[in-house]
Design an enzyme around this catalytic site. Sequence first.
Site, short mmCIF file in Angstrom:
data_model
loop_
_atom_site.label_atom_id
_atom_site.label_comp_id
_atom_site.label_asym_id
_atom_site.label_seq_id
_atom_site.Cartn_x
_atom_site.Cartn_y
_atom_site.Cartn_z
N LEU A 295 0.83 -1.20 0.00
CA LEU A 295 0.00 0.00 0.00
C LEU A 295 0.87 1.26 0.00
O LEU A 295 0.59 2.22 -0.72
CB LEU A 295 -0.92 -0.02 1.21
CG LEU A 295 -2.13 0.92 1.21
CD1 LEU A 295 -3.25 0.32 2.06
CD2 LEU A 295 -1.76 2.29 1.74
N GLY A 296 1.93 1.25 0.80
CA GLY A 296 2.81 2.41 0.84
C GLY A 296 3.58 2.61 -0.45
O GLY A 296 3.61 3.71 -1.01
N TRP A 298 2.88 1.55 -3.35
CA TRP A 298 1.99 1.87 -4.46
C TRP A 298 1.96 3.38 -4.70
O TRP A 298 1.83 3.83 -5.84
CB TRP A 298 0.59 1.36 -4.13
CG TRP A 298 -0.48 1.74 -5.11
CD1 TRP A 298 -0.75 1.15 -6.31
CD2 TRP A 298 -1.47 2.79 -4.95
NE1 TRP A 298 -1.83 1.76 -6.91
CE2 TRP A 298 -2.29 2.77 -6.10
CE3 TRP A 298 -1.73 3.72 -3.96
CZ2 TRP A 298 -3.35 3.65 -6.27
CZ3 TRP A 298 -2.79 4.61 -4.13
CH2 TRP A 298 -3.58 4.56 -5.27
N HIS A 299 2.13 4.17 -3.62
CA HIS A 299 2.14 5.62 -3.75
C HIS A 299 3.46 6.11 -4.36
O HIS A 299 3.46 7.02 -5.19
CB HIS A 299 1.94 6.28 -2.39
CG HIS A 299 0.56 6.11 -1.84
ND1 HIS A 299 0.15 4.98 -1.14
CD2 HIS A 299 -0.53 6.92 -1.88
CE1 HIS A 299 -1.11 5.12 -0.77
NE2 HIS A 299 -1.55 6.28 -1.20
N ALA A 300 4.56 5.55 -3.91
CA ALA A 300 5.87 5.99 -4.40
C ALA A 300 6.93 4.98 -3.96
O ALA A 300 6.87 4.47 -2.84
CB ALA A 300 6.23 7.38 -3.88
#
Length: 369
Positions: A295-296, A298-300
Amino acid sequence: MNEGLLLPAFAWLCAITALAWLVPARWQPLVVGLGGGGLLAWYAPASLAVLGAGTVVSFSVARLTRLRSVGVSLTIAGLAAAYAALLWGSRQASGLSLILPLGMAYYVLRTVHYLVEANLGRLRPHSLADYATYQFLPSALFFGPIHRFDEFQRDLARRRWDNAVFSRGLGRILAGAGKIVVIGNFILVERLGYSAQTDPLGGGALDIYRHGLLSWANLYFQFSGYSDIGIGFAALMGFRLRENFDWPFLARNIGDFWRRWHISLSTWCRDYVYAPAMARTRSHLLAITASMLVLGLWHAISLHYLLWGLYHALGLSIWRRFTALAPAMGRLPAPIRHTWTAFAVFLTLNFVVLSFTVTTLVERLIERI
């Protein structure tokens, strides 16, 4: 998306909505899909090419009768590698360097969902046109929510004009625009002076806390506003998208928060990361850590989001240790229960608000070593 480009996008969505009801019924899904393709062609031709190719490839892999599991695994691995490379390249980009295709963060997750469900035999028969319409649904291209193909198939089969649904869609669009323009841009940015360029660790403790609070408030009102607009326009076109937010800052614990925040992404991680990891390792700690890292990142692809994922995984693991106390709390007198609930909401809010601040501090400490 640049705010100066929002008005043409709104006008295009309105035109597609009208056209999707005016043409004969058999052509309406095609109009919706082509409307999404036209939106991408205007804003991000490279993304149109990537999504178009990915749609054809994933549909073809899902149709395999032999070696489908191998094909699905290889396709998902290729998607993940391509997304990670583009995400990393975009982070390192300068000038005209590599840029992540617009909307790719969402359609990669939709494609993975489709491939996994197809491999498990959970999807009803469908055509490439059905799948392409799902992938190119205009209102969900840029900001989500991450809708599911089986739900889309159901809506596609039952799609009928409904005055009440259309009215609710208009209401969601207005509510979303109000969140973005009035609360996000005017109150938080213009009046309260929030700026994403401000050093999150600059100033004293009160300034740091204030920046963290405003940062999360702005993120919520902007992101939930765009989600409302996406859900609203989908309703106007006859489709129902998943809710993405459910008053997350009223969460009573960090588990409750992740059931309320970016719901379409957190449930995607639950189904396609946590559940498989849990089945293989039988370890909640490993499964929740894998989920929050995905999840983390996926952002960057960055140390900051790696630490941010670990921060929330740690919080979820600690919270799970205390769930055994829930029955005992339920037997306490009402005033004590209500006081504890208020404290739990306050504690959860601060745990979330300080997440970017804490991970930024740890990141800078690591960089100094």
